[in-house]
Scaffold this motif. Structure first.
Motif, mmCIF file in Angstrom:
data_model
loop_
_atom_site.group_PDB
_atom_site.id
_atom_site.type_symbol
_atom_site.label_atom_id
_atom_site.label_comp_id
_atom_site.label_asym_id
_atom_site.label_seq_id
_atom_site.Cartn_x
_atom_site.Cartn_y
_atom_site.Cartn_z
ATOM 1 N N MET A 1 11.267 38.790 36.672
ATOM 2 C CA MET A 1 11.793 39.774 35.748
ATOM 3 C C MET A 1 10.754 39.988 34.654
ATOM 4 S SD MET A 1 15.254 39.752 33.346
ATOM 5 C CE MET A 1 15.990 38.511 34.318
ATOM 6 N N GLN A 2 10.602 41.232 34.243
ATOM 7 C CA GLN A 2 9.617 41.570 33.217
ATOM 8 C C GLN A 2 10.181 42.660 32.305
ATOM 9 O OE1 GLN A 2 6.050 43.246 34.848
ATOM 10 N NE2 GLN A 2 4.944 43.149 32.925
ATOM 11 N N ILE A 3 9.933 42.536 31.011
ATOM 12 C CA ILE A 3 10.352 43.579 30.068
ATOM 13 C C ILE A 3 9.465 44.793 30.272
ATOM 14 C CG2 ILE A 3 10.527 44.240 27.634
ATOM 15 C CD1 ILE A 3 11.187 41.305 27.021
ATOM 16 N N ARG A 4 10.094 45.927 30.539
ATOM 17 C CA ARG A 4 9.362 47.180 30.724
ATOM 18 C C ARG A 4 9.308 47.994 29.424
ATOM 19 N NH1 ARG A 4 7.041 45.625 35.116
ATOM 20 N NH2 ARG A 4 8.208 45.805 37.037
ATOM 21 N N GLN A 5 10.399 47.909 28.626
ATOM 22 C CA GLN A 5 10.452 48.681 27.384
ATOM 23 C C GLN A 5 11.447 48.031 26.442
ATOM 24 O OE1 GLN A 5 11.761 52.773 27.859
ATOM 25 N NE2 GLN A 5 10.712 53.374 25.987
ATOM 26 N N ILE A 6 11.120 48.055 25.159
ATOM 27 C CA ILE A 6 12.056 47.599 24.124
ATOM 28 C C ILE A 6 12.086 48.668 23.028
ATOM 29 C CG2 ILE A 6 10.281 46.190 22.968
ATOM 30 C CD1 ILE A 6 13.791 44.942 23.058
ATOM 31 N N LYS A 7 13.303 49.064 22.661
ATOM 32 C CA LYS A 7 13.500 50.029 21.577
ATOM 33 C C LYS A 7 14.369 49.352 20.521
ATOM 34 C CE LYS A 7 13.479 54.168 24.479
ATOM 35 N NZ LYS A 7 14.251 55.360 24.870
ATOM 36 N N VAL A 8 13.952 49.468 19.271
ATOM 37 C CA VAL A 8 14.682 48.850 18.167
ATOM 38 C C VAL A 8 14.759 49.862 17.027
ATOM 39 C CG1 VAL A 8 14.734 46.918 16.541
ATOM 40 C CG2 VAL A 8 13.734 46.583 18.801
ATOM 41 N N ALA A 9 15.927 49.974 16.411
ATOM 42 C CA ALA A 9 16.084 50.866 15.260
ATOM 43 C C ALA A 9 16.955 50.193 14.204
ATOM 44 C CB ALA A 9 16.716 52.193 15.676
ATOM 45 N N HIS A 10 16.484 50.213 12.980
ATOM 46 C CA HIS A 10 17.212 49.744 11.794
ATOM 47 C C HIS A 10 17.583 48.261 11.850
ATOM 48 C CE1 HIS A 10 18.300 54.130 12.248
ATOM 49 N NE2 HIS A 10 17.404 54.089 11.286
ATOM 50 N N PHE A 11 16.710 47.463 12.438
ATOM 51 C CA PHE A 11 16.962 46.026 12.561
ATOM 52 C C PHE A 11 15.978 45.265 11.682
ATOM 53 C CE2 PHE A 11 16.497 42.017 15.244
ATOM 54 C CZ PHE A 11 17.679 41.454 14.814
ATOM 55 N N ARG A 12 16.518 44.588 10.684
ATOM 56 C CA ARG A 12 15.718 43.809 9.724
ATOM 57 C C ARG A 12 14.604 44.674 9.153
ATOM 58 N NH1 ARG A 12 15.806 38.195 13.107
ATOM 59 N NH2 ARG A 12 18.057 37.911 13.004
ATOM 60 N N GLY A 13 13.345 44.328 9.368
ATOM 61 C CA GLY A 13 12.249 45.112 8.788
ATOM 62 C C GLY A 13 11.733 46.224 9.689
ATOM 63 N N ILE A 14 12.396 46.460 10.809
ATOM 64 C CA ILE A 14 11.928 47.479 11.751
ATOM 65 C C ILE A 14 12.792 48.735 11.635
ATOM 66 C CG2 ILE A 14 11.600 48.076 14.179
ATOM 67 C CD1 ILE A 14 11.154 45.104 14.746
ATOM 68 N N GLU A 15 12.176 49.815 11.172
ATOM 69 C CA GLU A 15 12.904 51.082 11.108
ATOM 70 C C GLU A 15 13.009 51.689 12.504
ATOM 71 O OE1 GLU A 15 13.111 55.307 8.727
ATOM 72 O OE2 GLU A 15 11.586 53.846 8.179
ATOM 73 N N SER A 16 11.887 51.697 13.235
ATOM 74 C CA SER A 16 11.880 52.262 14.572
ATOM 75 C C SER A 16 10.738 51.649 15.376
ATOM 76 C CB SER A 16 11.709 53.778 14.496
ATOM 77 O OG SER A 16 11.678 54.326 15.788
ATOM 78 N N LEU A 17 11.051 51.186 16.574
ATOM 79 C CA LEU A 17 10.042 50.617 17.475
ATOM 80 C C LEU A 17 10.379 51.060 18.887
ATOM 81 C CD1 LEU A 17 7.724 48.517 18.179
ATOM 82 C CD2 LEU A 17 9.575 46.866 18.483
ATOM 83 N N ASP A 18 9.387 51.569 19.600
ATOM 84 C CA ASP A 18 9.517 51.910 21.013
ATOM 85 C C ASP A 18 8.260 51.371 21.677
ATOM 86 O OD1 ASP A 18 9.861 52.916 23.546
ATOM 87 O OD2 ASP A 18 10.131 54.996 22.915
ATOM 88 N N TRP A 19 8.377 50.206 22.333
ATOM 89 C CA TRP A 19 7.218 49.500 22.869
ATOM 90 C C TRP A 19 7.369 49.302 24.366
ATOM 91 C CZ3 TRP A 19 6.524 43.596 22.899
ATOM 92 C CH2 TRP A 19 5.240 43.261 23.313
#
Length: 110
Positions: free
Chosen positions: A1-19
């Motif tokens: 299993m492998q992470i292909r994409q992670i999206k994070v919004a409004h979590f702690r110090g991360i406003e927006s992340l699409d990695w």
């Protein structure tokens, strides 16, 4: 299993992340308080089978009016993993492989 994409919004110090990690092996490197642990906690919140309790400080700038959204897509699932995953598998457009996406959204502290 492998992470292909992670999206994070409004979590702690991360406003927006699409990695989309470009390799099967990735290192998070950066100075203290730059968000490395937050990214790992977001992955845990999305993929862990245990409940991840969010509190007011988990919301960006403690603003509970904006929801925390965390989404992780994993690929390369074996048929056994795909059969027992709690998320619906789908075929990604680039590879014919079993993938799954988990999405967590929190609108107020627990």
């Amino acid at each position: 299993m492998q992470i292909r994409q992670i999206k994070v919004a409004h979590f702690r110090g991360i406003e927006s992340l699409d990695w989309k990690p470009g390799s099967s092996f990735c290192c998070l490197i950066g100075p203290g308080d730059s968000g490395k642990s937050t990214v790992l906690d977001a992955v845990e919140a999305a993929l862990s089978s245990r409940w991840f309790a969010f509190t007011e400080p988990d919301f960006l700038a403690c603003d509970t009016t904006r929801p925390i959204v965390i989404e992780a897509t994993v690929g390369g699932l074996s048929s056994t993993e795909a059969g027992r995953t709690p998320w619906a598998p789908f075929a990604d457009g680039h590879r014919q492989e079993s993938c799954a996406t988990s999405r967590r959204m929190m609108t107020s502290p627990s």
